[in-house]
Design a protein around this motif. Structure first.
Motif, PDB file in Angstrom:
ATOM      1  N   TRP A   7      56.697   5.719  49.006  1.00 22.02           N
ATOM      2  CA  TRP A   7      56.687   6.426  50.275  1.00 22.02           C
ATOM      3  C   TRP A   7      55.340   7.091  50.536  1.00 22.02           C
ATOM      4  CZ3 TRP A   7      60.225   5.961  54.017  1.00 22.02           C
ATOM      5  CH2 TRP A   7      61.448   5.362  53.676  1.00 22.02           C
ATOM      6  N   ASP A   8      54.277   6.545  49.950  1.00 20.35           N
ATOM      7  CA  ASP A   8      52.932   7.047  50.228  1.00 20.35           C
ATOM      8  C   ASP A   8      52.608   6.882  51.715  1.00 20.35           C
ATOM      9  OD1 ASP A   8      53.237   6.212  47.478  1.00 20.35           O
ATOM     10  OD2 ASP A   8      51.107   6.531  47.215  1.00 20.35           O
ATOM     11  N   ASP A   9      51.773   7.775  52.229  1.00 16.17           N
ATOM     12  CA  ASP A   9      51.316   7.616  53.613  1.00 16.17           C
ATOM     13  C   ASP A   9      50.444   6.379  53.779  1.00 16.17           C
ATOM     14  OD1 ASP A   9      52.591   9.848  54.679  1.00 16.17           O
ATOM     15  OD2 ASP A   9      50.959  11.191  54.136  1.00 16.17           O
ATOM     16  N   ASN A  10      49.664   6.052  52.748  1.00 14.13           N
ATOM     17  CA  ASN A  10      48.712   4.930  52.851  1.00 14.13           C
ATOM     18  C   ASN A  10      48.605   4.190  51.518  1.00 14.13           C
ATOM     19  OD1 ASN A  10      47.265   5.044  55.591  1.00 14.13           O
ATOM     20  ND2 ASN A  10      47.150   7.167  54.922  1.00 14.13           N
ATOM     21  N   PHE A  11      49.675   3.564  51.085  1.00 15.67           N
ATOM     22  CA  PHE A  11      49.682   2.934  49.772  1.00 15.67           C
ATOM     23  C   PHE A  11      48.587   1.887  49.633  1.00 15.67           C
ATOM     24  CE2 PHE A  11      50.987  -0.191  46.614  1.00 15.67           C
ATOM     25  CZ  PHE A  11      51.364   0.615  45.539  1.00 15.67           C
ATOM     26  N   THR A  12      48.338   1.114  50.681  1.00 15.26           N
ATOM     27  CA  THR A  12      47.372   0.007  50.602  1.00 15.26           C
ATOM     28  C   THR A  12      45.965   0.412  51.047  1.00 15.26           C
ATOM     29  OG1 THR A  12      48.059  -0.728  52.806  1.00 15.26           O
ATOM     30  CG2 THR A  12      49.140  -1.756  50.910  1.00 15.26           C
TER      31      THR A  12
ATOM     32  N   ASP B  80      44.101  18.634  42.003  1.00 15.94           N
ATOM     33  CA  ASP B  80      44.445  17.664  40.960  1.00 15.94           C
ATOM     34  C   ASP B  80      45.960  17.546  40.893  1.00 15.94           C
ATOM     35  OD1 ASP B  80      44.747  16.046  38.784  1.00 15.94           O
ATOM     36  OD2 ASP B  80      43.843  17.426  37.323  1.00 15.94           O
ATOM     37  N   ILE B  81      46.510  16.552  41.561  1.00 13.77           N
ATOM     38  CA  ILE B  81      47.969  16.457  41.596  1.00 13.77           C
ATOM     39  C   ILE B  81      48.551  15.893  40.305  1.00 13.77           C
ATOM     40  CG2 ILE B  81      48.065  16.349  44.107  1.00 13.77           C
ATOM     41  CD1 ILE B  81      48.516  13.359  43.931  1.00 13.77           C
ATOM     42  N   ASP B  82      47.696  15.511  39.346  1.00 13.01           N
ATOM     43  CA  ASP B  82      48.203  15.168  38.024  1.00 13.01           C
ATOM     44  C   ASP B  82      48.730  16.397  37.295  1.00 13.01           C
ATOM     45  OD1 ASP B  82      48.003  12.458  38.003  1.00 13.01           O
ATOM     46  OD2 ASP B  82      46.116  12.362  36.895  1.00 13.01           O
ATOM     47  N   THR B  83      48.366  17.598  37.764  1.00 15.62           N
ATOM     48  CA  THR B  83      48.885  18.820  37.150  1.00 15.62           C
ATOM     49  C   THR B  83      50.339  19.073  37.542  1.00 15.62           C
ATOM     50  OG1 THR B  83      48.093  20.203  38.984  1.00 15.62           O
ATOM     51  CG2 THR B  83      46.583  19.844  37.129  1.00 15.62           C
TER      52      THR B  83
ATOM     53  N   THR C  61      52.453   7.862  44.958  1.00 14.17           N
ATOM     54  CA  THR C  61      51.307   7.767  44.057  1.00 14.17           C
ATOM     55  C   THR C  61      50.112   8.567  44.576  1.00 14.17           C
ATOM     56  OG1 THR C  61      50.218   5.821  45.046  1.00 14.17           O
ATOM     57  CG2 THR C  61      52.061   5.415  43.540  1.00 14.17           C
ATOM     58  N   HIS C  62      50.206   9.114  45.788  1.00 10.88           N
ATOM     59  CA  HIS C  62      49.119   9.959  46.294  1.00 10.88           C
ATOM     60  C   HIS C  62      49.649  10.898  47.356  1.00 10.88           C
ATOM     61  CE1 HIS C  62      48.815   7.226  49.837  1.00 10.88           C
ATOM     62  NE2 HIS C  62      48.349   8.299  50.422  1.00 10.88           N
ATOM     63  N   ARG C  63      48.842  11.884  47.710  1.00  8.72           N
ATOM     64  CA  ARG C  63      49.145  12.801  48.798  1.00  8.72           C
ATOM     65  C   ARG C  63      47.956  12.848  49.748  1.00  8.72           C
ATOM     66  NH1 ARG C  63      52.083  18.219  46.166  1.00  8.72           N
ATOM     67  NH2 ARG C  63      53.955  17.139  45.401  1.00  8.72           N
ATOM     68  N   GLY C  64      48.255  13.142  51.014  1.00  4.99           N
ATOM     69  CA  GLY C  64      47.192  13.309  51.999  1.00  4.99           C
ATOM     70  C   GLY C  64      46.899  12.052  52.788  1.00  4.99           C
TER      71      GLY C  64
ATOM     72  N   ARG D 242      47.318  10.360  42.243  1.00  4.46           N
ATOM     73  CA  ARG D 242      47.809  10.515  40.877  1.00  4.46           C
ATOM     74  C   ARG D 242      47.113   9.461  40.015  1.00  4.46           C
ATOM     75  NH1 ARG D 242      54.107   9.867  40.799  1.00  4.46           N
ATOM     76  NH2 ARG D 242      53.827  10.698  38.698  1.00  4.46           N
ATOM     77  N   SER D 243      46.866   9.794  38.767  1.00  3.31           N
ATOM     78  CA  SER D 243      46.314   8.769  37.879  1.00  3.31           C
ATOM     79  C   SER D 243      47.361   7.674  37.707  1.00  3.31           C
ATOM     80  CB  SER D 243      45.944   9.375  36.526  1.00  3.31           C
ATOM     81  OG  SER D 243      47.109   9.713  35.802  1.00  3.31           O
ATOM     82  N   LEU D 244      46.896   6.438  37.618  1.00  3.72           N
ATOM     83  CA  LEU D 244      47.837   5.331  37.483  1.00  3.72           C
ATOM     84  C   LEU D 244      48.592   5.388  36.155  1.00  3.72           C
ATOM     85  CD1 LEU D 244      45.835   2.412  39.123  1.00  3.72           C
ATOM     86  CD2 LEU D 244      47.733   3.740  40.077  1.00  3.72           C
ATOM     87  N   ASP D 245      48.004   6.009  35.143  1.00  2.00           N
ATOM     88  CA  ASP D 245      48.734   6.197  33.888  1.00  2.00           C
ATOM     89  C   ASP D 245      49.954   7.086  34.110  1.00  2.00           C
ATOM     90  OD1 ASP D 245      47.030   4.609  32.376  1.00  2.00           O
ATOM     91  OD2 ASP D 245      45.723   6.284  31.824  1.00  2.00           O
ATOM     92  N   LYS D 246      49.788   8.149  34.902  1.00  2.00           N
ATOM     93  CA  LYS D 246      50.921   9.031  35.209  1.00  2.00           C
ATOM     94  C   LYS D 246      51.984   8.287  36.022  1.00  2.00           C
ATOM     95  CE  LYS D 246      49.575  13.300  33.843  1.00  2.00           C
ATOM     96  NZ  LYS D 246      50.394  14.289  33.122  1.00  2.00           N
ATOM     97  N   VAL D 247      51.514   7.491  36.984  1.00  2.00           N
ATOM     98  CA  VAL D 247      52.445   6.708  37.795  1.00  2.00           C
ATOM     99  C   VAL D 247      53.235   5.759  36.905  1.00  2.00           C
ATOM    100  CG1 VAL D 247      52.632   4.983  39.624  1.00  2.00           C
ATOM    101  CG2 VAL D 247      51.032   6.900  39.868  1.00  2.00           C
ATOM    102  N   LEU D 248      52.542   5.091  35.992  1.00  7.19           N
ATOM    103  CA  LEU D 248      53.213   4.133  35.110  1.00  7.19           C
ATOM    104  C   LEU D 248      54.192   4.836  34.180  1.00  7.19           C
ATOM    105  CD1 LEU D 248      53.318   1.129  34.517  1.00  7.19           C
ATOM    106  CD2 LEU D 248      51.538   1.459  32.793  1.00  7.19           C
TER     107      LEU D 248
END
Length: 454
Positions: A228-233, A150-153, A181-184, A204-210
């Motif tokens: 700089w996400d590996d796969n944003f789309t 859980d990367i929101d932690t 906004t994500h890992r992996g 990451r939850s979009l609320d955290k991103v925002l």
């Protein structure tokens, strides 16, 4: 603890998020932390020694491009502050840890570091900490630490320690920063390593991103964000949700860019249209090669027949489009490089960057070159030729001088083409600044001279 990014200053610079995330993790357990980024720190060697009067631990982020700088700094620290505990993390240290302990490091954090560094700061016995290598009369390695599910932690980077106004990105003037906004990544590309973030996509939850965007925009004056996400789309539904959340905010004018190289086969026009309305204006697409055999070697699972339609769509929607290609793959020949050049020239891009292949330690490609070819540089201790058109290895069917010759040809044949010259010459004068002109001159230097062994 003092955290250091050993990257030296270049014509562009941006914050290293890993340093910010580790700083936040240290603070979570009450640790005191300072940050020095050699990209923006004057006399950084003296600054590091001075800061070590306050800290008895120093941590370095390492990748294949920064390891040489890192080791040079460590040699000075060993002389000037011999009792300092030196901790290394990042993909390069994780890949080559047996060669760094004990001469260059007391502890190496293997994989993701946020949970591990907290236990180190809390003085937990090293033998009880998962995911570390250390020296205790001999090299010892503890069991691997699972990835953080859980990367929101993980708190957002310690942005207050990062002077955003000191960074520079090409010709762009407003305060710009990067975030994730994500890992992996679920793909198995042979040129990439999964040593840090693994294969599982963790969002990451979009609320955290925002929340992070609100802080950067409203508190720090950021007006442009590069993801700089590996796969944003990778997940269009999530991207659309994110865009709608941004549009509902009353932000000052805000722009977004994807410069890390998205996949070239996600042709969701609704998603890209909504992104454009949200402020996304610049997209880099990682094509890598125009030759199916090379794509198969990379295990990229990319259908090259889909790429022209995607690039045309991005242009039609008004994106500034940059394409990435790799030159000198282990399966390349002079003929296949020419095929890639011809393929790239047919695509409707604003820019094409050709990257001389650098097989990173810890990747399947590195093992392949060790087995089938030969290295011209010791990639384990980093390379000296990033972005300068120099080959770092050879294969039986492709020599260094041939790669370098084709590197220059790739740039010249694209940027001297009639279509590209027309695009540059007809661009409105107000689109150019002193810094953008400098950028054009740097590009000119690359395709005129770089790759020449003088």
């Amino acid at each position: 603890m003092l955290l250091v990014n050993p990257t030296h200053a270049q014509w562009w610079s941006s914050p290293y998020l890993s340093i910010g995330y580790i700083a936040s993790a240290i603070r979570q357990v009450g640790g005191e932390v300072d940050v020095i980024d050699c990209q923006i720190q004057d006399n950084f060697g003296d600054a590091i020694i001075k800061a070590l009067g306050k800290h008895d631990r120093i941590g370095f982020y390492t990748n294949v491009a920064t390891i040489r700088n890192c080791l040079a700094l460590i040699r000075e620290i060993r002389k000037e502050k011999p009792h300092t505990q030196i901790i290394l993390g990042g993909p390069q240290a994780t890949a080559i840890y047996p060669e760094l302990i004990p001469d260059y490091a007391d502890i190496i954090v293997l994989g993701e570091g946020e949970e591990t560094i907290k236990e180190i700061v809390n003085e937990k016995p090293l033998a009880q900490i998962k995911g570390v290598a250390y020296w205790d009369k001999r090299l010892k390695v503890t069991p691997p630490r699972p990835i953080i599910a859980d990367i929101d932690t993980i708190p957002m980077p310690a942005w207050d320690l990062i002077p955003l106004e000191k960074y520079k990105f090409a010709h762009l003037k407003p305060i710009i920063t990067n975030m994730i906004t994500h890992r992996g990544c679920p793909y198995q590309c042979t040129n990439c390593t999964k040593l840090i973030h693994g294969e599982k996509m963790r969002y990451r939850s979009l609320d955290k991103v925002l929340d992070e965007i609100r802080y950067l925009v409203l508190e720090r004056g950021v007006r442009e964000i590069h993801f700089w996400d590996d796969n944003f789309t990778f997940n269009p539904k999530r991207v659309k949700h994110f865009c709608n959340m941004i549009l509902e905010e009353n932000f000052p004018p805000l722009k977004f860019a994807l410069l890390n190289g998205i996949r070239a086969d996600i042709q969701n026009e609704d998603m890209f249209t909504l992104m454009r309305q949200t402020g996304f204006y610049w997209v880099s697409v990682a094509v890598e090669s125009g030759v199916p055999r090379n794509i198969e070697f990379l295990k990229k699972k990319l259908d090259l027949t889909k790429v022209p339609a995607m690039v045309s769509m991005l242009k039609r929607l008004g994106y500034q489009t940059t394409l990435f290609f790799m030159l000198g793959l282990p399966t390349d020949t002079v003929d296949t490089i020419q095929q890639s050049i011809d393929y790239a020239k047919k695509l409707e891009a604003d820019q094409i960057f050709w990257f001389m292949v650098q097989p990173f330690p810890g990747t399947e490609m590195h093992h392949y070159v060790e087995r089938e070819g030969w290295f011209l540089q010791d990639m384990k201790m980093g390379y000296t030729s990033y972005d300068d058109g120099k080959a770092v290895y050879e294969m039986p069917q492709l020599k260094a001088w041939q790669m370098e010759k084709m590197f220059r040809k790739a740039y010249r044949s694209y940027y001297f083409s009639l279509r590209q010259l027309k695009r540059v010459l007809t661009k409105p004068a107000e689109d150019y600044s002193l810094e953008s002109v400098k950028g054009l001159l740097r590009t000119g230097w690359r395709f005129m001279f770089k790759g020449s062994r003088i």
